[in-house]
Design an enzyme around this catalytic site. Structure first.
Site, mmCIF file in Angstrom:
data_model
loop_
_atom_site.group_PDB
_atom_site.id
_atom_site.type_symbol
_atom_site.label_atom_id
_atom_site.label_comp_id
_atom_site.label_asym_id
_atom_site.label_seq_id
_atom_site.Cartn_x
_atom_site.Cartn_y
_atom_site.Cartn_z
ATOM 1 C CG HIS A 21 -5.801 70.955 -7.585
ATOM 2 N ND1 HIS A 21 -5.540 72.278 -7.294
ATOM 3 C CD2 HIS A 21 -5.468 70.785 -8.896
ATOM 4 C CE1 HIS A 21 -5.068 72.879 -8.382
ATOM 5 N NE2 HIS A 21 -5.004 71.985 -9.364
ATOM 6 C CD GLU A 22 -5.541 67.581 -10.962
ATOM 7 O OE1 GLU A 22 -6.189 67.843 -12.000
ATOM 8 O OE2 GLU A 22 -4.477 68.166 -10.664
ATOM 9 C CG HIS A 25 -8.654 71.348 -12.717
ATOM 10 N ND1 HIS A 25 -8.720 72.716 -12.855
ATOM 11 C CD2 HIS A 25 -7.437 71.100 -12.136
ATOM 12 C CE1 HIS A 25 -7.607 73.274 -12.396
ATOM 13 N NE2 HIS A 25 -6.824 72.304 -11.936
#
Length: 424
Positions: A21-22, A25
């Protein structure tokens, strides 16, 4: 050793889901030219840290998520101000380091009082050095050094707010997007490991065996294949078997089961254990469907079907939670770790399927329009695109702060419930 294996698999699964997920980003922010100061897994005190390029990669104590901290999203913790005495270290004609403390111990530097500074647009600092005003150009990757820590400056073109709405939206949406991709990959991997069930069942199988119940007392084990009951073939009729058990209340039954290569006769007596008085033996009954290997095309098709089915189930759960809200229905990190540990005991195949569900859930949950989550930030970007100008960063920051505080309080409440549930 088994306990250590389960703990490792559980922690590793959450690490992968959060990291993916990170990383979404982080990757798309870097592609847009944004300076990503820190890529963190977890919150709280640092356990491990190393720097690669411009980004500090950290592993933190509390494994409840993570973040990719971009320049310009939050106020800078280290800053330069007029009237401050600093020391500059030059490489060639450009300033590469600006020291804010311990000035007397710095060697090969220029010391002076800041007359003017612009580390965002013009990249220049002006010092009063022994009564003489001197101008120095600053390198775009110059470091501010204070308390033994180096912080890279962030020119305007490296800040989050300087990018287009599309670039910022993609860097925000990329986190949930990576979770969706990971969920699809894990569903596909599960299909390759577990196979595709045939449309017709082949037999009945004993599922969980409850403690202090007739089945456990008689020696029935999970995984036993039920062949006959009192000499009657049960085939795949689970309802028929349940009716036979109810009809044999306090009467001995003979189950013939297959356990590996063995065929075993087991005598057990159903008993009433609830207010309805229905006789039970204390096992779940699984209708077993034989499986076959999935082709390449079937893997993608079934994985897509699983994505759709699980997404519908998640939104149905949200709807039921809103219609019949109860704190007892909520589970936090402790409950999630507990359930994950139970599934890890069943093997890597089931854990892979569960990881796919959690990854999909994390992606969907982060897109909800709740302040502090990715969905809320995307809404602010959408409003900015419609207005043609950004919303006051202070107001947006306040909304996200309130949302984060509410989520944090909710997390404390559900964690308290989880601990009480475990103690109970």
């Amino acid at each position: 050793m088994e306990l250590l294996r389960i703990i490792f698999l559980t922690v590793f699964m959450f690490f992968i889901i959060v990291t993916v997920h990170e990383w979404g980003h982080y990757y798309f922010a870097k592609r847009a030219g944004i300076l990503v100061r820190e890529f963190a897994i977890g919150f709280g005190p640092k356990l491990f840290s190393y720097k690669r390029g411009e980004t500090q990669f950290t592993l933190r104590l509390l494994p409840f998520g993570g973040y990719a901290r971009m320049a310009g999203e939050d106020p800078e913790l280290v800053d330069l101000s007029v009237g401050q005495t600093v020391a500059l270290r030059l490489e060639g004609d450009e300033v590469r380091k600006i020291y804010l403390d311990r000035l007397d111990s710095r060697k090969n530097v220029i010391r002076g009082e800041v007359v003017e500074e612009d580390l965002i647009d013009r990249l220049q600092v002006t010092l009063n050095v022994d009564g003489e005003t001197l101008h120095y150009p600053v390198h775009p990757q110059a470091m501010l050094v204070a308390k033994g820590k180096e912080t890279q400056i962030a020119p305007r073109d490296r800040q989050y707010g300087s990018k287009t709405v599309a670039q910022r939206a993609l860097s925000i949406f990329a986190g949930p997007l990576m979770n969706f991709i990971l969920a699809f990959v894990l569903f596909a991997l599960h299909i390759q490991m577990a196979g595709i069930p045939e449309p017709d069942p082949s037999h009945l199988e004993v599922g969980e065996v409850m403690q202090n119940m007739p089945a456990e007392d008689a020696g029935v084990r999970q995984g036993d294949i039920i062949d006959t009951v009192n000499g009657v073939k049960v085939g795949t009729d689970a309802n028929g078997l349940i009716e036979m058990i109810k009809a044999s209340k306090d009467k001995a039954m003979i189950w013939t089961v297959k356990r590996g290569e063995q065929t075993i006769d087991i005598t057990l007596t159903p008993k009433a254990v609830d207010e309805q008085g229905d006789a039970k033996v204390g096992t779940s009954i699984i209708t077993f469907y034989p499986t076959r290997s999935a082709s390449f095309g079937e893997t993608f098709t079934v994985a897509g079907d699983n994505m759709v089915y699980t997404t519908k189930a998640i939104f149905l759960g949200f709807q039921q939670l809103i219609n019949q809200f109860s704190m007892d229905d909520l589970g936090g990190p402790v409950r999630t770790f507990e359930v994950t540990g139970q599934i890890a005991k069943q093997g890597i195949t089931q854990l892979t399927y569960w990881a796919a569900i959690l990854s999909l859930y994390l992606g969907i949950f982060n897109l909800l329009p709740i302040p502090a989550l990715d969905g809320s930030r995307l809404i602010f970007l959408g409003v900015e695109a419609l207005r043609g100008k950004p919303i006051d960063p202070n107001r947006e920051g306040l909304v996200h702060f309130i949302g984060f505080a509410m989520l944090f309080l909710l997390m404390i409440a559900v964690t308290y419930n989880d601990i009480l549930r475990l103690i109970g």
